[in-house]
Design an enzyme around this catalytic site. Structure first.
Site, PDB file in Angstrom:
ATOM      1  N   HIS A 119      23.856   6.087  32.837  1.00 49.51           N
ATOM      2  CA  HIS A 119      23.060   5.820  31.631  1.00 49.51           C
ATOM      3  C   HIS A 119      21.698   5.262  32.054  1.00 49.51           C
ATOM      4  CE1 HIS A 119      22.695   4.988  27.293  1.00 49.51           C
ATOM      5  NE2 HIS A 119      22.107   3.853  27.637  1.00 49.51           N
TER       6      HIS A 119
ATOM      7  N   ASP B 244      18.129   3.863  30.704  1.00 47.98           N
ATOM      8  CA  ASP B 244      17.451   3.286  29.534  1.00 47.98           C
ATOM      9  C   ASP B 244      15.940   3.306  29.715  1.00 47.98           C
ATOM     10  OD1 ASP B 244      19.577   2.384  27.783  1.00 47.98           O
ATOM     11  OD2 ASP B 244      20.080   0.942  29.355  1.00 47.98           O
TER      12      ASP B 244
ATOM     13  N   MET C 285      12.463   2.270  28.005  1.00 48.38           N
ATOM     14  CA  MET C 285      11.897   1.385  26.972  1.00 48.38           C
ATOM     15  C   MET C 285      10.383   1.335  27.118  1.00 48.38           C
ATOM     16  SD  MET C 285      14.487  -1.808  27.401  1.00 48.38           S
ATOM     17  CE  MET C 285      16.265  -1.602  27.391  1.00 48.38           C
TER      18      MET C 285
ATOM     19  N   SER D  70      25.610  -4.990  32.159  1.00 47.55           N
ATOM     20  CA  SER D  70      25.829  -6.253  32.858  1.00 47.55           C
ATOM     21  C   SER D  70      27.303  -6.491  33.196  1.00 47.55           C
ATOM     22  CB  SER D  70      25.243  -7.418  32.060  1.00 47.55           C
ATOM     23  OG  SER D  70      25.644  -7.329  30.734  1.00 47.55           O
TER      24      SER D  70
ATOM     25  N   MET E  98      24.380   1.876  18.662  1.00 49.46           N
ATOM     26  CA  MET E  98      23.947   0.644  19.342  1.00 49.46           C
ATOM     27  C   MET E  98      24.784  -0.517  18.811  1.00 49.46           C
ATOM     28  SD  MET E  98      21.643   1.334  21.579  1.00 49.46           S
ATOM     29  CE  MET E  98      21.572  -0.396  22.054  1.00 49.46           C
TER      30      MET E  98
ATOM     31  N   HIS F  81      18.582   7.596  27.600  1.00 44.77           N
ATOM     32  CA  HIS F  81      18.479   6.958  26.279  1.00 44.77           C
ATOM     33  C   HIS F  81      17.020   6.554  26.080  1.00 44.77           C
ATOM     34  CE1 HIS F  81      19.836   3.186  23.744  1.00 44.77           C
ATOM     35  NE2 HIS F  81      19.167   4.059  23.010  1.00 44.77           N
TER      36      HIS F  81
ATOM     37  N   ASP G 116      26.929   1.450  22.903  1.00 41.72           N
ATOM     38  CA  ASP G 116      26.015   0.902  23.915  1.00 41.72           C
ATOM     39  C   ASP G 116      25.600  -0.522  23.537  1.00 41.72           C
ATOM     40  OD1 ASP G 116      24.076   0.515  25.849  1.00 41.72           O
ATOM     41  OD2 ASP G 116      22.701   2.046  25.087  1.00 41.72           O
TER      42      ASP G 116
ATOM     43  N   SER H  84      25.157   1.485  32.913  1.00 38.91           N
ATOM     44  CA  SER H  84      23.718   1.452  32.618  1.00 38.91           C
ATOM     45  C   SER H  84      22.950   0.930  33.826  1.00 38.91           C
ATOM     46  CB  SER H  84      23.451   0.565  31.410  1.00 38.91           C
ATOM     47  OG  SER H  84      22.051   0.420  31.271  1.00 38.91           O
TER      48      SER H  84
ATOM     49  N   GLY I  63      16.822  -3.063  23.590  1.00 38.15           N
ATOM     50  CA  GLY I  63      15.694  -3.691  24.269  1.00 38.15           C
ATOM     51  C   GLY I  63      16.093  -4.503  25.490  1.00 38.15           C
ATOM     52  N   PHE I  64      17.309  -4.999  25.502  1.00 40.20           N
ATOM     53  CA  PHE I  64      17.714  -5.880  26.598  1.00 40.20           C
ATOM     54  C   PHE I  64      19.193  -5.668  26.924  1.00 40.20           C
ATOM     55  CE2 PHE I  64      14.373  -7.843  24.126  1.00 40.20           C
ATOM     56  CZ  PHE I  64      13.432  -8.158  25.107  1.00 40.20           C
ATOM     57  N   GLY I  65      19.510  -5.818  28.201  1.00 40.60           N
ATOM     58  CA  GLY I  65      20.904  -5.866  28.602  1.00 40.60           C
ATOM     59  C   GLY I  65      21.455  -7.264  28.380  1.00 40.60           C
ATOM     60  N   GLY I  66      22.754  -7.411  28.502  1.00 41.80           N
ATOM     61  CA  GLY I  66      23.380  -8.728  28.491  1.00 41.80           C
ATOM     62  C   GLY I  66      23.453  -9.418  27.143  1.00 41.80           C
TER      63      GLY I  66
ATOM     64  N   MET J 273      14.353   4.846  24.253  1.00 39.00           N
ATOM     65  CA  MET J 273      13.990   3.826  23.260  1.00 39.00           C
ATOM     66  C   MET J 273      12.480   3.767  23.223  1.00 39.00           C
ATOM     67  SD  MET J 273      16.903   1.089  24.309  1.00 39.00           S
ATOM     68  CE  MET J 273      17.110   1.872  25.890  1.00 39.00           C
TER      69      MET J 273
HETATM   70  C1  DX5 Z   1      20.090  -1.958  25.527  1.00 39.40           C
HETATM   71  C2  DX5 Z   1      20.373  -0.725  26.348  1.00 39.40           C
HETATM   72  C3  DX5 Z   1      21.710  -0.747  26.974  1.00 39.40           C
HETATM   73  C4  DX5 Z   1      21.905  -1.850  27.973  1.00 39.40           C
HETATM   74  C5  DX5 Z   1      23.355  -2.257  27.924  1.00 39.40           C
HETATM   75  O1  DX5 Z   1      18.913  -1.800  24.835  1.00 39.40           O
HETATM   76  O2  DX5 Z   1      20.281   0.442  25.569  1.00 39.40           O
HETATM   77  O3  DX5 Z   1      22.044   0.505  27.557  1.00 39.40           O
HETATM   78  O4  DX5 Z   1      21.582  -1.459  29.284  1.00 39.40           O
HETATM   79  O5  DX5 Z   1      23.523  -3.391  28.678  1.00 39.40           O
HETATM   80  P1  DX5 Z   1      24.751  -4.390  28.464  1.00 39.40           P
HETATM   81  O6  DX5 Z   1      25.996  -3.590  28.760  1.00 39.40           O
HETATM   82  O7  DX5 Z   1      24.469  -5.449  29.466  1.00 39.40           O
HETATM   83  O8  DX5 Z   1      24.702  -4.869  27.047  1.00 39.40           O
HETATM   84 ZN    ZN Z   2      21.133   2.391  26.450  1.00 41.47          ZN
END
Ligand code: DX5
Ligand code: ZN
Length: 215
Positions: free
Chosen positions: A32, A34, A36, A197, A136, A65, A174, A7, A141-144, A67
């Protein structure tokens, strides 16, 4: 074994070309991307110009993706910005069948994503029309974020539908994917692991992509 979709959300945005080239030279199957909008999810990532810039350097297909609310308004624009696959959220599409047909008409691979609280059964009448179902494993909405454990059960249910009816869609997961949960995800039926991440914060991202792929 699974295909890996790193991602780009977790990349260094000041060094996007470098990070896209790292993915190009790795064993990843996709990039990937994202998107948002700050409405469907409580965060804003980036939009069309950045997607175009990624596409300019990418040698792997862009797995986009969305969102975003009312994704129909932007399908054509993201296709033109380089998307190979366009995945919309079930929760954002009151006329999902029409949206999926639109993606097909644009020549992209149609995908549908489900939030953690949405049961896979709601897709029973559209499973035969999509190339990809994205589960999901965090709230989008957020990584990590931390992986949600009931994802395993959802994957297994989806895989049983696929086998029972002979559908061809791929299963993608994801959020919070790492080397601890990847083997079980693959065992339950996942084809594509998205990882942000975990890949980009590792000392050797290309090697981490390879290790995830061997899960
Ligand atoms: C979250 C995203 C993911 C995100 C995954 O809303 O859709 O694609 O980038 O990040 P990690 O692997 O850090 O959870
Ligand atoms: Zn995603």
């Amino acid at each position: 074994m699974a295909e890996i979709a790193p991602s780009i959300l977790a990349a260094d945005f000041a060094n996007l070309q470098r990070d896209v080239e790292m993915i190009n030279s790795s064993s990843a199957g996709y990039i990937h991307v994202d998107i948002m909008d700050g409405m469907f999810v409580p965060n804003i990532s980036f939009g069309l110009p950045v997607c175009e810039a990624i596409h300019k350097h990418a040698q792997k297909p862009l797995d986009v993706h969305l969102m975003i609310e009312q994704p129909d308004r932007y399908l054509e624009a993201f296709r033109k910005a380089g998307a190979s696959g366009l995945t919309v959220h079930y929760e954002a599409c009151p006329h999902l069948h029409r949206t999926i047909q639109h993606i097909k008409e644009l020549g992209a691979e149609p995908g549908v994503a489900l939030n953690p609280h949405t049961p896979v059964e709601v897709l029973s009448e559209i499973m035969g029309d999509v190339s990809l179902i994205l589960i999901m494993s965090v709230n989008p909405g957020f990584g990590g974020q931390k992986f949600i454990e009931n994802t395993y059960r959802k994957i297994a249910t989806l895989d049983s539908y696929r086998k029972k009816f002979g559908y061809n869609f791929k299963i993608e997961v994801d959020g919070g994917v790492n080397l601890d949960n990847a083997p079980r995800l693959v065992q339950e039926g996942v084809d594509i692991l998205v990882a942000g991440s975990f890949v980009f914060s590792s000392p050797n991202p290309a090697q981490t992509i390879a290790e995830l792929g061997n899960s």
